[in-house]
Write a protein that holds these residues in place. Sequence first.
Motif, PDB file in Angstrom:
ATOM      1  N   ARG A  10       0.836  -1.203   0.000  1.00 55.75           N
ATOM      2  CA  ARG A  10       0.000   0.000   0.000  1.00 55.75           C
ATOM      3  C   ARG A  10       0.871   1.253   0.000  1.00 55.75           C
ATOM      4  NH1 ARG A  10      -3.920   3.191  -1.635  1.00 55.75           N
ATOM      5  NH2 ARG A  10      -4.909   4.404   0.013  1.00 55.75           N
ATOM      6  N   THR A  11       1.942   1.241   0.798  1.00 56.91           N
ATOM      7  CA  THR A  11       2.852   2.389   0.825  1.00 56.91           C
ATOM      8  C   THR A  11       3.493   2.594  -0.537  1.00 56.91           C
ATOM      9  OG1 THR A  11       3.321   1.966   3.166  1.00 56.91           O
ATOM     10  CG2 THR A  11       4.867   3.367   1.971  1.00 56.91           C
ATOM     11  N   ALA A  25       3.545  10.332   2.298  1.00 53.41           N
ATOM     12  CA  ALA A  25       3.441  10.334   3.759  1.00 53.41           C
ATOM     13  C   ALA A  25       2.229  11.127   4.226  1.00 53.41           C
ATOM     14  CB  ALA A  25       4.724  10.915   4.356  1.00 53.41           C
ATOM     15  N   GLN A  26       1.960  12.265   3.569  1.00 49.18           N
ATOM     16  CA  GLN A  26       0.794  13.069   3.929  1.00 49.18           C
ATOM     17  C   GLN A  26      -0.503  12.308   3.671  1.00 49.18           C
ATOM     18  OE1 GLN A  26       1.394  16.587   1.570  1.00 49.18           O
ATOM     19  NE2 GLN A  26       2.802  17.509   3.041  1.00 49.18           N
ATOM     20  N   PRO A  32       7.642  10.835   6.293  1.00 54.12           N
ATOM     21  CA  PRO A  32       8.397  10.407   5.101  1.00 54.12           C
ATOM     22  C   PRO A  32       9.383   9.293   5.415  1.00 54.12           C
ATOM     23  CG  PRO A  32       8.228  12.803   5.170  1.00 54.12           C
ATOM     24  CD  PRO A  32       7.698  12.304   6.480  1.00 54.12           C
ATOM     25  N   GLY A  33       9.953   9.312   6.625  1.00 51.41           N
ATOM     26  CA  GLY A  33      10.868   8.243   7.003  1.00 51.41           C
ATOM     27  C   GLY A  33      10.186   6.885   7.050  1.00 51.41           C
ATOM     28  N   ALA A  34       8.919   6.881   7.505  1.00 54.78           N
ATOM     29  CA  ALA A  34       8.175   5.622   7.547  1.00 54.78           C
ATOM     30  C   ALA A  34       7.893   5.108   6.141  1.00 54.78           C
ATOM     31  CB  ALA A  34       6.862   5.824   8.304  1.00 54.78           C
ATOM     32  N   LEU A  41      11.913  -2.093   2.853  1.00 56.48           N
ATOM     33  CA  LEU A  41      11.534  -3.450   3.254  1.00 56.48           C
ATOM     34  C   LEU A  41      10.976  -4.237   2.068  1.00 56.48           C
ATOM     35  CD1 LEU A  41       9.827  -2.794   6.728  1.00 56.48           C
ATOM     36  CD2 LEU A  41      11.945  -4.070   6.311  1.00 56.48           C
ATOM     37  N   LEU A  42      10.145  -3.575   1.259  1.00 55.92           N
ATOM     38  CA  LEU A  42       9.580  -4.235   0.089  1.00 55.92           C
ATOM     39  C   LEU A  42      10.674  -4.584  -0.913  1.00 55.92           C
ATOM     40  CD1 LEU A  42       7.035  -5.190  -1.415  1.00 55.92           C
ATOM     41  CD2 LEU A  42       6.840  -2.869  -2.359  1.00 55.92           C
ATOM     42  N   GLU A  43      11.603  -3.649  -1.145  1.00 53.21           N
ATOM     43  CA  GLU A  43      12.714  -3.913  -2.061  1.00 53.21           C
ATOM     44  C   GLU A  43      13.561  -5.090  -1.569  1.00 53.21           C
ATOM     45  OE1 GLU A  43      13.667   0.396  -4.106  1.00 53.21           O
ATOM     46  OE2 GLU A  43      14.380   0.046  -2.054  1.00 53.21           O
TER      47      GLU A  43
END
Length: 312
Positions: A10-11, A25-26, A32-34, A41-43
């Motif tokens: 989703r991100t 992020a907004q 933005p760090g999250a 993590l996905l990569e």
Amino acid sequence: MRLPSLIALRTFEVAARRRNFTEAAQELSVTPGAVSRQIRLLEAELGVSLFDRTRNTVSLNENGRKLAATVSQAFDLLIRGADELRGQDDGPIHITCAPSIASHWLMRRLNQYAADNPDITLSLEATEQLTDLERGEATLAIRFTTADSPAQASERLFCETFFPVCSPAYLEQFGPFDAPRDLLKARLIHTHWRNAANLRLPGWDDWFAAYVGEAEPQAGGMRFGLIGHAIQGAVSGQGFALGTTALASDDIANGRLVVPFAERCRLRTPWEYRLAWSRKTTPAEKVRRLIDWLAAEARASAGPESEGEGGA
């Protein structure tokens, strides 16, 4: 095969669509760090990079573009399935709009509608950020836009006109104000709002140019970034504000504001409030009833100015 983290997917979908981690992020209400951590993590899970990164920018690479197309289709299918269920169940109707129209017009009417329709649950979010109706982030949204760029699935509520308003107490203390030139001696409340395209609202300079000629209003007075705050300043007796069809109508009807020039001296604008919904699905019957009811309330608030065009 193991499905990657849905949070990470989703991100990634939002970041790929926005092409910007800060905007993603907004939209997701995270930092933005999250966003960056979920993408990494996905990569790591997929074993490939999805974005080309420079010091100040990120852009989708070939891997990212391929995955974005697939993920976007998958989330669209999920959203359509959820929308079909929303049309059948008793879930809430989610509405979003800017704080000004929420506090000055919508909230009181939603309270009335909820009281008259106890079987329907309403949810209101007052925010300056645009929600994505196509992705199910809200059922309905009141959008402030120009008449030449309306939402495709929407209905006009108000055409905005701007006109001087003040409190009865201010008028009694400092009046009379019988002619536009009389406002040269008045205390004025200013609004300096602009949208993302740098289009602004009419101000006192525009009003004086139209109705007094080249005369300039006196210096000083209050200044606000939101027109709703300017109107509240007028209600509290701070001076004259440029009220609007949508935001001042209830205060005028309830006697908290007066309009010294009645129907005269009004600035017409291309701005309008529209009630919008997703283009992908037909509104459920209970949503359609609310749309029709709010449109009727808007016509009653604005009077003859709101007559004309219906749904888009």
